[in-house]
Design an enzyme around this catalytic site. Structure first.
Site: not given
Ligand code: COA
Length: 327
Positions: A117, A254, A284
């Site tokens: 990215c 970004h 993204n």
């Molecule tokens: N829809 C519904 N539920 C979802 C889901 C979705 N698309 N994706 C994950 N979940 C669930 C998980 O299974 C988890 O359930 P559980 O508690 O029963 O196990 C719960 O939501 C929380 O998941 P978690 O991964 O801890 O969520 P989070 O608050 O960390 O959010 C992201 C996840 C990916 C949105 C977040 O971590 C993020 O944005 N990270 C950075 C990613 C990024 O920017 N990457 C690119 C960088 S260039």
């Protein structure tokens, strides 16, 4: 005798998004998710998806043509083409070579940069160095991706995040103003937190159940690292230029996650009305995200000539970087 400093000025910007739009509600029809979950966790509402057969170089041609028109340069004027991408059309030739042929810019140097990215920031930094060294006068820098091609649509933790798109800038040598500094970083030790472990010499890995061409990510680890890394590169950029955070007119970040963007804005003590946000409409788009956001901001009249812009990005590698420029 003092030698005049050469700057790389952004002479024109352009971008392109594929026609097809996939909303959160569309996604919720085939993966267990909801508009509420996606929007509240990421800020994303919809993303564009390349049509069947539409490639990264196809998106690049549109973005590049628009940037060249805006800059008033023709293919014959280009000294170099750099494309930041993690989703090249084919393994080789590079997407930059494919783009060069489509533009009819044959003869100038052309190569891709893979920094996930952060690809556009890396490519911009290299283009800037070519101009400042005097080796090039006009450089086309593109960030373009068809990231949805490596999304596992059944994996809700990643499927909801990514979109396709391209942005481009034309850099021209200028004696007055332009890019003030760029800052690049990487931490390869964290590679497994955000990667697609499939390739040529490593081949397909049997120990990766999702292998194929699929993005794998430890979301919350990426989130925490990204916020810290971006805080640090923003500080580094201001310090390198002897500037205060209040001097920045626009933050062009970004577009991965609205909460990461808000954390950086807070660090800069900037209200969100001075931050360009496109993540809601684009998702993204990896290397495409910063030049897409820049082009939207320029074409909507928000970003004006003479303003100070801070661009930053974070991605797989990990890689991260920034650019400070007088537009
Ligand atoms: N829809 C519904 N539920 C979802 C889901 C979705 N698309 N994706 C994950 N979940 C669930 C998980 O299974 C988890 O359930 P559980 O508690 O029963 O196990 C719960 O939501 C929380 O998941 P978690 O991964 O801890 O969520 P989070 O608050 O960390 O959010 C992201 C996840 C990916 C949105 C977040 O971590 C993020 O944005 N990270 C950075 C990613 C990024 O920017 N990457 C690119 C960088 S260039």
């Amino acid at each position: 005798m003092t030698s005049e400093r050469i700057y790389s000025r952004i002479a024109g910007t352009g971008s392109y998004l594929p026609e097809k739009v996939l909303t959160n509600d569309d996604l919720a029809k085939f993966v267990d998710t909801s508009d509420e979950w996606i929007a509240s966790r990421t800020g994303i509402r919809e993303r564009h998806v390349a049509a069947e057969g539409e490639t990264t170089s196809d998106l690049s041609v549109h973005a590049a043509t628009r940037a060249m028109e805006a800059a008033g340069v023709s293919a014959a004027d280009l000294d170099l083409i750099i494309v930041g991408t993690t989703t090249p059309d084919i393994i080789f030739p590079s997407t930059a070579c494919l783009l060069q042929a489509r533009l009819g810019a044959n003869g100038c140097g052309a190569f891709d940069v893979n920094a996930a990215c952060s690809g556009f920031l890396y490519a911009l930094s290299i283009g800037d160095k070519f101009i400042r060294s005097g080796d090039a006068k006009t450089v086309l820098v593109v960030g373009a991706e068809t990231l949805t091609r490596m999304v596992d649509w059944s994996e809700r933790t990643t499927a909801v995040l990514f979109g396709d798109g391209a942005g481009a800038v034309v850099l021209k040598a200028d004696s007055e103003t332009g890019i003030l500094s760029t800052h690049l970083h990487a931490d390869g030790a964290k590679k497994e937190l955000l990667w697609n472990p499939v390739g040529v010499s490593a081949g397909f890995r049997d120990d990766q159940p999702n292998a194929g061409v699929r993005i794998q990510m430890a979301g919350s680890d990426v989130f925490k690292y990204a916020v810290k890394a971006l805080d640090s590169v923003v500080e580094e950029t201001l310090e390198a230029n002897g500037l205060d955070r209040h001097d920045i007119d626009w933050l062009i970040p970004h577009q991965a996650n609205l909460r990461i963007i808000e954390a950086t804005a807070k660090r800069l003590d900037m209200s969100m009305d001075r931050v360009i946000v496109t993540v809601d409409k684009h998702g993204n788009t990896s290397s495409g995200s910063v030049p897409l956001a820049l082009d939207e901001a320029v074409r909507s009249g928000r970003v004006q000539r003479g303003q100070l812009l801070l661009l930053e990005a974070f991605g797989g590698g990990f890689t991260w970087g920034s650019a400070l420029l007088r537009y």
